[in-house]
Design a protein around this motif. Structure first.
Motif, PDB file in Angstrom:
ATOM      1  N   MET A   1       0.727  -1.052   0.101  1.00 22.65           N
ATOM      2  CA  MET A   1       0.035   0.144  -0.221  1.00 22.65           C
ATOM      3  C   MET A   1       1.065   1.285   0.036  1.00 22.65           C
ATOM      4  SD  MET A   1      -3.635  -0.992   2.093  1.00 22.65           S
ATOM      5  CE  MET A   1      -3.283  -1.885   3.681  1.00 22.65           C
ATOM      6  N   ALA A   2       2.391   1.063   0.776  1.00 21.61           N
ATOM      7  CA  ALA A   2       2.513   2.389   0.742  1.00 21.61           C
ATOM      8  C   ALA A   2       3.494   2.699  -0.744  1.00 21.61           C
ATOM      9  CB  ALA A   2       3.835   2.293   2.094  1.00 21.61           C
ATOM     10  N   ALA A   3       3.632   1.645  -1.045  1.00 18.40           N
ATOM     11  CA  ALA A   3       4.503   1.966  -2.058  1.00 18.40           C
ATOM     12  C   ALA A   3       3.619   2.225  -3.579  1.00 18.40           C
ATOM     13  CB  ALA A   3       5.063   0.393  -2.838  1.00 18.40           C
ATOM     14  N   TYR A   4       2.731   1.771  -3.301  1.00 15.82           N
ATOM     15  CA  TYR A   4       1.354   2.284  -4.305  1.00 15.82           C
ATOM     16  C   TYR A   4       1.706   3.802  -4.122  1.00 15.82           C
ATOM     17  CZ  TYR A   4      -2.787   2.913  -6.337  1.00 15.82           C
ATOM     18  OH  TYR A   4      -4.572   4.119  -7.793  1.00 15.82           O
ATOM     19  N   TYR A   5       1.433   4.112  -3.050  1.00 16.50           N
ATOM     20  CA  TYR A   5       0.745   5.331  -2.684  1.00 16.50           C
ATOM     21  C   TYR A   5       2.186   6.196  -3.454  1.00 16.50           C
ATOM     22  CZ  TYR A   5      -1.084   9.794  -0.941  1.00 16.50           C
ATOM     23  OH  TYR A   5      -2.388  11.140  -0.237  1.00 16.50           O
ATOM     24  N   LEU A   6       3.850   5.588  -2.918  1.00 14.92           N
ATOM     25  CA  LEU A   6       4.634   6.683  -3.556  1.00 14.92           C
ATOM     26  C   LEU A   6       4.367   6.606  -4.985  1.00 14.92           C
ATOM     27  CD1 LEU A   6       7.359   5.179  -0.539  1.00 14.92           C
ATOM     28  CD2 LEU A   6       6.489   7.421  -0.690  1.00 14.92           C
ATOM     29  N   SER A   7       3.799   5.552  -5.318  1.00 15.27           N
ATOM     30  CA  SER A   7       4.079   5.267  -7.357  1.00 15.27           C
ATOM     31  C   SER A   7       3.637   6.501  -7.879  1.00 15.27           C
ATOM     32  CB  SER A   7       3.807   4.215  -7.502  1.00 15.27           C
ATOM     33  OG  SER A   7       4.032   3.412  -8.397  1.00 15.27           O
TER      34      SER A   7
END
Lengths: 350, 347
Positions: free
Chosen positions: A164-170
């Motif tokens: 979830m964090a990586a999706y947001y960052l991406s």
């Protein structure tokens, strides 16, 4: 203009010969450097199945090597030349051949007595006497179960949070995004062991000392930055177009994430899941560091204490426990190999 | 199906203005093309229409109702991307069914199959997108965009990833399918051939503004601005900064102007502007020449496959002055103004 007198055949011959020589040299070198890495594993397995009364016979080990090393190299060569089912058949054949030859040469020495700890809960007490062990040493399955819980829970948290964090960052541009990404990497620069004392204090103050929850949370926290970064690479590789397409097709942002984006990063999730599991499975520093007595046992601490014996080490037992300890992660690696090799493909895009 | 109206529509990012107040009305069922170079704001306009971007100014109306703040999923817009953007984890049929999963549709499967029939991909329904060719993926993307019977179909450079022959067929195919369904369509492209062959009306954009709206013929023969004159047509129009007194021409307007003349309207003749051939480009059906003349560097076309002139040849270029266009310094065309020869010797 003068006619060229170049002997093309000779040049081609020399080039072919040089290519072959180079390939052979590289292969030889790689085999040579891998022997010191692979041998300990051979020995570990051989000691587990042959050692008696606490010692291992050097003769047995060298005989085993003489059998196993050629078979392994032979299999590696066969693996390169075969494909698909033939590879599987070759593996089976190599395994059968290895076992058969070991029986022929070492038949008398082979036994499974060192694995008695699997069925006997009191193996350590018997070895050391009740007085020294103080009846505190657990059955191996309890340690195995704890390790499984530790590794699995921590893997689930890592996969869920980093996805979830990586999706947001991406996908989202928010204030401080670049700084956040940089700090993710800086966090990796600190050796975890330097944090043991402060973390111990924190864990003590929040009252989680001597619980399995403490190492789970601590390991998860320390690993997250790296896995978030890896997952971000996977999300970056998913085209924005498919997501916009899903939104105009009628999906909400959440539906688009679940139905369209997530299925395209499953490889990454499996890869980081495997790595996170193995990290948790092999963890030693924080499981010993965050307990003050024998409140919980995991496989790494179990292995460490099996080795501790006033009368000298029972190498057979240690090796047998090691074999049991290695097996789950080895099996996991074998099944997930396909996904792990793809990790770099998604990861490098940063 | 809907009538689409844009009123003073704008989109600004932090530092730059992508779309700078455009006005446009599309009749129900109309096929329009937004044509412009990359970075002209055409894709931003498209994403505002689909709802992915929120406008920073102006209004978007579907059948009179303002939809600025309506979520993309509620706008009932179909979109086809240059990359096709098919969902790789789903089969072709699942891709086409995807938009119907969010609607209460009883005969979803039947509708998807009908749509597949219309775009001629029925034999491929069980395949994965990765197993399809570019043209086939294009058809799937079209079916997916159309299956929910959208108010508006948006095509974002749909043919750019196809090879030349396939592009020719798909141009006709898309036109046929869209006409059959009567859906209002906006095609966004940087390829003028795509725009002029497919659309009823071409909207030429530059730097966030609409330069000209009209039929392909309007844009080609009567460009409103220097930008349109230079952008439409391949090879491009000769745009010459003329000093009227030097060139032997009399202009209908005073002051500095730019003279526009299509390469195919120039021809070698007995009398005319002296020129020297500096470059020869055989283009198959015709040959394109570049020549240095008193008017400046000009390109002219001759309809022969084999070049009639070679580098360094001297010739005279004639043209009908009534074909010339004059542009004022602000880039606007001066209507009904042309050049004429000062003395009849040139004609």
């Amino acid at each position: 203009m003068t006619h060229s007198t170049t002997d093309w055949d000779a040049l081609a011959h020399r080039a072919r010969w040089q290519r072959q020589a180079r390939t052979a040299a590289i292969t030889l070198f790689l085999v040579a450097v891998s022997i010191p890495i692979i041998l300990p594993y051979f020995w570990m397995v051989m000691i587990a199945f042959t050692a008696r009364t606490g010692g291992a016979e050097a003769d047995t080990l060298w005989t085993a090597c003489a059998v196993l090393v050629p078979i392994t190299i032979g299999y590696a060569v066969a693996y390169q030349m075969l494909s698909g089912r033939a590879r599987l058949a070759a593996a089976g054949l190599a395994l059968a051949l290895a076992i058969a030859l070991l029986f022929v040469f070492l038949g008398d020495a082979l036994h499974v007595n060192n694995f008695r700890f699997l069925v006997n809960p009191n193996v350590v007490e018997e070895l050391r006497g009740k007085a020294t062990a103080g009846a505190q040493f657990p059955w191996v399955w309890s340690a195995f179960f704890n390790s499984l819980v530790l590794a699995t829970v921590q893997m689930l948290i890592v996969v869920a949070v980093s996805t979830m964090a990586a999706y947001y960052l991406s996908r989202f541009h928010f204030m401080g995004r670049a700084a956040f990404l940089q700090s993710l990497l800086i966090l990796q620069a600190f050796p975890a062991i330097t944090l043991v004392i402060p973390i111990f204090l924190i864990v003590y103050w929040v009252g989680l000392l001597n619980t399995l929850t403490a190492p789970i949370l601590v390991i998860t926290t320390l690993e997250l930055p790296f896995f978030i970064f890896i997952m971000k690479g996977f999300f970056d590789a998913v085209p924005w177009d498919t997501e916009m397409s899903a939104l105009t097709d009628g999906a909400t942002r959440r539906q688009a994430f679940r139905m369209v984006v997530l299925p395209q990063v499953t490889t990454g999730m499996i890869a980081i899941g495997v790595f996170a599991f193995i990290k948790g499975w092999e963890e030693y520093v924080f499981v010993t560091g965050l307990r003050t007595g024998n409140s919980y046992w995991v496989m790494s601490t179990y292995l460490y204490y099996v080795r501790e014996d006033v009368m000298g080490v029972d190498y057979g037992l240690v090796a047998a426990v090691s074999v049991m300890y290695v097996l789950p992660s080895l099996i996991l690696y074998l099944f997930a190999q396909k996904y792990l090799t793809q990790m770099t493909l998604g990861g490098v895009k940063g | 199906m809907a009538e689409i109206e844009l009123r003073n529509l704008s989109k600004a990012w932090d530092a730059s203005v992508a779309v700078d107040g455009i006005d446009l009305t599309l009749a129900d069922g109309e096929f329009a093309a937004i044509l412009g170079p990359s970075g002209c704001g055409k894709s931003t306009t498209l994403f505002m229409l689909s709802g992915v971007y929120t406008p920073t100014g102006g209004e978007i109306r579907f059948d009179g109702a303002v939809v600025n703040d309506v979520e993309p999923r509620d706008r009932n817009v179909g979109i086809v991307f240059q990359s096709y953007a098919l969902y790789p984890n789903m089969s072709v049929l699942q891709n086409i069914l995807f938009p119907l999963r969010f609607k209460q549709v009883d005969d979803a499967d039947k509708r998807a199959r009908e749509m597949a029939e219309l775009v001629q991909i029925t034999p491929l329904l069980d395949r994965r997108p990765s197993q399809l060719s570019g043209g086939q993926q294009q058809r799937v993307a079209l079916a997916r965009a159309l299956v929910k019977r959208p108010n508006l179909l948006l095509l974002d450079e749909p043919l750019s990833n196809l090879d030349a022959t396939l592009r020719l067929t798909m141009r006709a195919e898309i036109r046929r399918i869209v006409t059959e369904l009567g859906v209002t369509t906006i095609l966004v492209t940087h390829d003028q051939l795509e725009a002029t062959t497919m659309a009823d009306r071409v909207i030429c954009m530059n730097a966030g503004r609409i330069e000209q709206t009209g039929s392909a013929e309007d844009l080609y023969l009567r460009p409103d601005t220097l930008f349109v004159a230079g952008f439409i047509g391949s090879p491009p129009m000769n745009l010459l900064a003329v000093d009227p007194s030097a060139a032997g021409l009399r202009l209908d307007v005073d002051g500095p102007v730019t003279l526009g003349l299509r390469p195919e309207l120039l021809r070698a003749a007995e009398t005319g502007v002296p020129a020297t051939v500096s470059h020869v480009e055989p283009m198959g059906r015709e040959t394109l020449y570049t020549a240095q003349s008193e008017l400046g560097q000009v390109r002219f076309l001759e309809p022969t496959a084999r070049p009639n002139w070679a580098f360094g040849d001297m010739l005279k270029l004639a043209f009908d002055p009534a074909d010339t266009l004059l542009f004022a310094p602000d880039g606007q065309r001066v209507p009904d103004a042309h050049a004429t020869w000062k003395d009849l010797a040139h004609a």
